[in-house]
Design a protein around this motif. Sequence first.
Motif, PDB file in Angstrom:
ATOM      1  N   ALA A  15     -20.998   3.041  -5.457  1.00 56.89           N
ATOM      2  CA  ALA A  15     -20.084   1.876  -5.446  1.00 56.89           C
ATOM      3  C   ALA A  15     -20.734   0.227  -5.873  1.00 56.89           C
ATOM      4  O   ALA A  15     -22.027   0.431  -5.688  1.00 56.89           O
ATOM      5  CB  ALA A  15     -19.044   1.126  -3.610  1.00 56.89           C
ATOM      6  N   ILE A  16     -20.064  -0.480  -6.440  1.00 62.89           N
ATOM      7  CA  ILE A  16     -20.362  -2.029  -6.948  1.00 62.89           C
ATOM      8  C   ILE A  16     -20.376  -2.923  -5.815  1.00 62.89           C
ATOM      9  O   ILE A  16     -18.889  -2.895  -5.787  1.00 62.89           O
ATOM     10  CB  ILE A  16     -19.854  -2.223  -8.479  1.00 62.89           C
ATOM     11  N   VAL A  17     -21.320  -3.137  -5.667  1.00 67.10           N
ATOM     12  CA  VAL A  17     -21.952  -4.561  -4.679  1.00 67.10           C
ATOM     13  C   VAL A  17     -22.061  -5.873  -5.290  1.00 67.10           C
ATOM     14  O   VAL A  17     -23.282  -6.503  -5.972  1.00 67.10           O
ATOM     15  CB  VAL A  17     -21.938  -4.483  -3.170  1.00 67.10           C
ATOM     16  N   PHE A  18     -21.247  -6.714  -5.721  1.00 64.90           N
ATOM     17  CA  PHE A  18     -21.838  -8.185  -6.504  1.00 64.90           C
ATOM     18  C   PHE A  18     -22.695  -9.019  -5.201  1.00 64.90           C
ATOM     19  O   PHE A  18     -21.858  -9.369  -3.932  1.00 64.90           O
ATOM     20  CB  PHE A  18     -20.344  -9.134  -6.619  1.00 64.90           C
ATOM     21  N   PRO A  19     -23.721  -9.128  -4.631  1.00 60.75           N
ATOM     22  CA  PRO A  19     -24.029 -10.088  -4.036  1.00 60.75           C
ATOM     23  C   PRO A  19     -24.267 -11.263  -3.911  1.00 60.75           C
ATOM     24  O   PRO A  19     -24.035 -11.785  -4.752  1.00 60.75           O
ATOM     25  CB  PRO A  19     -25.984  -9.747  -4.283  1.00 60.75           C
ATOM     26  N   ASP A  20     -24.301 -11.928  -2.290  1.00 55.66           N
ATOM     27  CA  ASP A  20     -24.927 -13.371  -2.449  1.00 55.66           C
ATOM     28  C   ASP A  20     -23.263 -13.845  -2.217  1.00 55.66           C
ATOM     29  O   ASP A  20     -23.249 -14.925  -2.398  1.00 55.66           O
ATOM     30  CB  ASP A  20     -26.010 -13.396  -3.041  1.00 55.66           C
ATOM     31  N   GLN A  21     -22.210 -13.484  -1.449  1.00 54.49           N
ATOM     32  CA  GLN A  21     -21.380 -14.270  -2.332  1.00 54.49           C
ATOM     33  C   GLN A  21     -20.615 -14.560  -0.798  1.00 54.49           C
ATOM     34  O   GLN A  21     -19.894 -15.422  -0.388  1.00 54.49           O
ATOM     35  CB  GLN A  21     -19.970 -13.159  -2.514  1.00 54.49           C
ATOM     36  N   GLY A  22     -21.355 -14.355   0.813  1.00 53.66           N
ATOM     37  CA  GLY A  22     -21.095 -14.741   1.552  1.00 53.66           C
ATOM     38  C   GLY A  22     -21.474 -16.098   1.901  1.00 53.66           C
ATOM     39  O   GLY A  22     -21.954 -16.959   1.002  1.00 53.66           O
ATOM     40  N   GLU A  23     -21.512 -16.488   2.713  1.00 56.38           N
ATOM     41  CA  GLU A  23     -20.983 -18.158   3.298  1.00 56.38           C
ATOM     42  C   GLU A  23     -22.053 -19.023   3.292  1.00 56.38           C
ATOM     43  O   GLU A  23     -23.118 -17.905   3.476  1.00 56.38           O
ATOM     44  CB  GLU A  23     -20.930 -19.108   4.283  1.00 56.38           C
ATOM     45  N   GLY A  24     -22.791 -20.126   2.447  1.00 53.58           N
ATOM     46  CA  GLY A  24     -23.950 -20.696   2.606  1.00 53.58           C
ATOM     47  C   GLY A  24     -25.070 -19.525   1.380  1.00 53.58           C
ATOM     48  O   GLY A  24     -26.354 -20.306   1.041  1.00 53.58           O
ATOM     49  N   GLU A  25     -24.510 -18.929   0.647  1.00 55.56           N
ATOM     50  CA  GLU A  25     -25.557 -17.706   0.431  1.00 55.56           C
ATOM     51  C   GLU A  25     -25.017 -17.872  -1.049  1.00 55.56           C
ATOM     52  O   GLU A  25     -24.055 -19.269  -1.776  1.00 55.56           O
ATOM     53  CB  GLU A  25     -24.779 -16.241   0.076  1.00 55.56           C
ATOM     54  N   THR A  26     -26.110 -17.874  -2.224  1.00 56.77           N
ATOM     55  CA  THR A  26     -26.386 -18.135  -3.451  1.00 56.77           C
ATOM     56  C   THR A  26     -25.384 -18.120  -4.632  1.00 56.77           C
ATOM     57  O   THR A  26     -25.192 -19.064  -5.748  1.00 56.77           O
ATOM     58  CB  THR A  26     -27.673 -18.127  -4.208  1.00 56.77           C
ATOM     59  N   GLY A  27     -24.604 -16.756  -4.408  1.00 54.66           N
ATOM     60  CA  GLY A  27     -23.177 -16.367  -5.066  1.00 54.66           C
ATOM     61  C   GLY A  27     -24.194 -15.305  -6.326  1.00 54.66           C
ATOM     62  O   GLY A  27     -26.101 -14.702  -6.278  1.00 54.66           O
ATOM     63  N   VAL A  76      -8.930 -16.402 -21.961  1.00 50.65           N
ATOM     64  CA  VAL A  76      -8.964 -15.191 -21.731  1.00 50.65           C
ATOM     65  C   VAL A  76      -8.137 -14.180 -20.846  1.00 50.65           C
ATOM     66  O   VAL A  76      -9.043 -14.657 -19.822  1.00 50.65           O
ATOM     67  CB  VAL A  76     -10.391 -14.259 -21.872  1.00 50.65           C
ATOM     68  N   GLU A  77      -7.311 -14.096 -20.797  1.00 48.68           N
ATOM     69  CA  GLU A  77      -6.228 -13.399 -20.115  1.00 48.68           C
ATOM     70  C   GLU A  77      -6.880 -11.609 -19.606  1.00 48.68           C
ATOM     71  O   GLU A  77      -6.744 -11.796 -18.383  1.00 48.68           O
ATOM     72  CB  GLU A  77      -4.960 -13.759 -20.302  1.00 48.68           C
ATOM     73  N   ALA A  78      -7.225 -11.511 -20.357  1.00 43.54           N
ATOM     74  CA  ALA A  78      -7.845 -10.228 -19.550  1.00 43.54           C
ATOM     75  C   ALA A  78      -9.094 -10.336 -18.603  1.00 43.54           C
ATOM     76  O   ALA A  78      -9.754 -10.838 -18.692  1.00 43.54           O
ATOM     77  CB  ALA A  78      -8.630  -9.350 -21.070  1.00 43.54           C
ATOM     78  N   ARG A  79      -9.305  -9.787 -18.020  1.00 46.46           N
ATOM     79  CA  ARG A  79      -9.922  -9.466 -16.676  1.00 46.46           C
ATOM     80  C   ARG A  79     -10.586  -8.163 -16.353  1.00 46.46           C
ATOM     81  O   ARG A  79     -10.500  -7.039 -17.514  1.00 46.46           O
ATOM     82  CB  ARG A  79      -9.133  -9.198 -15.191  1.00 46.46           C
ATOM     83  N   SER A  80     -12.100  -7.666 -16.843  1.00 44.85           N
ATOM     84  CA  SER A  80     -12.775  -6.523 -16.481  1.00 44.85           C
ATOM     85  C   SER A  80     -12.318  -5.879 -14.839  1.00 44.85           C
ATOM     86  O   SER A  80     -12.615  -6.802 -14.343  1.00 44.85           O
ATOM     87  CB  SER A  80     -15.228  -6.882 -16.786  1.00 44.85           C
ATOM     88  N   GLU A  89     -12.059 -14.304  -6.025  1.00 37.81           N
ATOM     89  CA  GLU A  89     -12.511 -14.774  -6.490  1.00 37.81           C
ATOM     90  C   GLU A  89     -14.265 -14.629  -6.270  1.00 37.81           C
ATOM     91  O   GLU A  89     -14.802 -14.853  -5.036  1.00 37.81           O
ATOM     92  CB  GLU A  89     -12.421 -15.867  -6.679  1.00 37.81           C
ATOM     93  N   LEU A  90     -14.557 -14.940  -7.884  1.00 37.90           N
ATOM     94  CA  LEU A  90     -16.263 -14.186  -7.391  1.00 37.90           C
ATOM     95  C   LEU A  90     -16.933 -15.688  -7.514  1.00 37.90           C
ATOM     96  O   LEU A  90     -16.648 -16.927  -8.032  1.00 37.90           O
ATOM     97  CB  LEU A  90     -17.245 -13.677  -8.714  1.00 37.90           C
TER      98      LEU A  90
END
Length: 342
Positions: free
Chosen positions: A238-250, A300-304, A311-312
């Motif tokens: 599985a792919i995890v986009f890291p640091d998406q939580g409250e107060g995290e950098t993204g 660009v309407e296309a999404r990967s 939303e990231l």
Amino acid sequence: MKATLNKLIAIAILFASVMGCIAEKENEVVVYAALDREFSEPILQDIGAELNLNVLPRYDVESNKTVGLANAIIAEKNRPRCDIFWNNEILHTLRLQEEGLLEAWTCEPAKRFPSEFVSDQGQWFGFAARARVLIVNTDLVPEAQRPRSINDLLDIKWKKKCCVARPLFGTSATQAAVMFDTLGDEAATDFYRRLAENATVLGGNKQVAQKVASGEFAFGLTDTDDAIIEVENANPVAIVFPDQGEGETGTLFIPNTLCVIKNGPNSIRAKRLVERLLAADIESRLAGGASAQIPLAGDVEARSRVEPEAELKFVKVDFQAAAKRWNEVSKTLLEIFPTGGK
């Protein structure tokens, strides 16, 4: 009389041949391409045919290909052979800018992109990004226990169960430069020293994705293009986009970059090619292709398919500042990671 006529004919043939060679040379655009050949070559061929340009790409098959191509441009600075550098990251594009090797110009299609991904001096243009993500083996790590931050790479419970690419090349190097710029020397050095102790260091991001997919490691830090291959090969990942939580950098997004080399052989046609490569359909094509690159232009309407529905949040980066520190940062990293990965 006949001899004179034959001489004139020979001269005319020679002149036509020379003029033909000159015309052909004027129609050539030399592209040094760090983006994997399988992704960039079909696009260059198609756009070359569309624009009636003879596009001549040069690739480097080494694992540090970006560095190799950038070094070639620097070595050739007194007599440039390259018109365009298509880099698959940004750090070494900015290195060329610092060397004064990039032409500044107004590229209209580039105005469609977020300002942080475009040179304010018109020397480079970012598009079609990859994200730095965690790839997790779902057989080894239940969903509730999945790592959610790059800081999980430092957690003692994952000691030698996680892996990273040696951060001296490619997107791993770009991420390191960004972290030193945003965290400061002391905190970033501490992060990488602890990382070297806790994680297994491999040769590249592709190896990270493959070894997690095979079950050799529980998770690792890699790029979206390498991770999506393992997902679509039906491996238990599985792919995890890291640091998406409250107060995290993204999550860090790293764009491809295009630049025109100053005093290159054919800058006029090179600019035409760059403008065409920045068009919406090219980002759409890269998003839908095997590398699943993430479009950056707002129209660009296309999404990967690698992007989640939510939303990231992505890291706000001053790439210019990060790149200026690379020589200093690389010396620190070389001390921490003195040898290549496995």
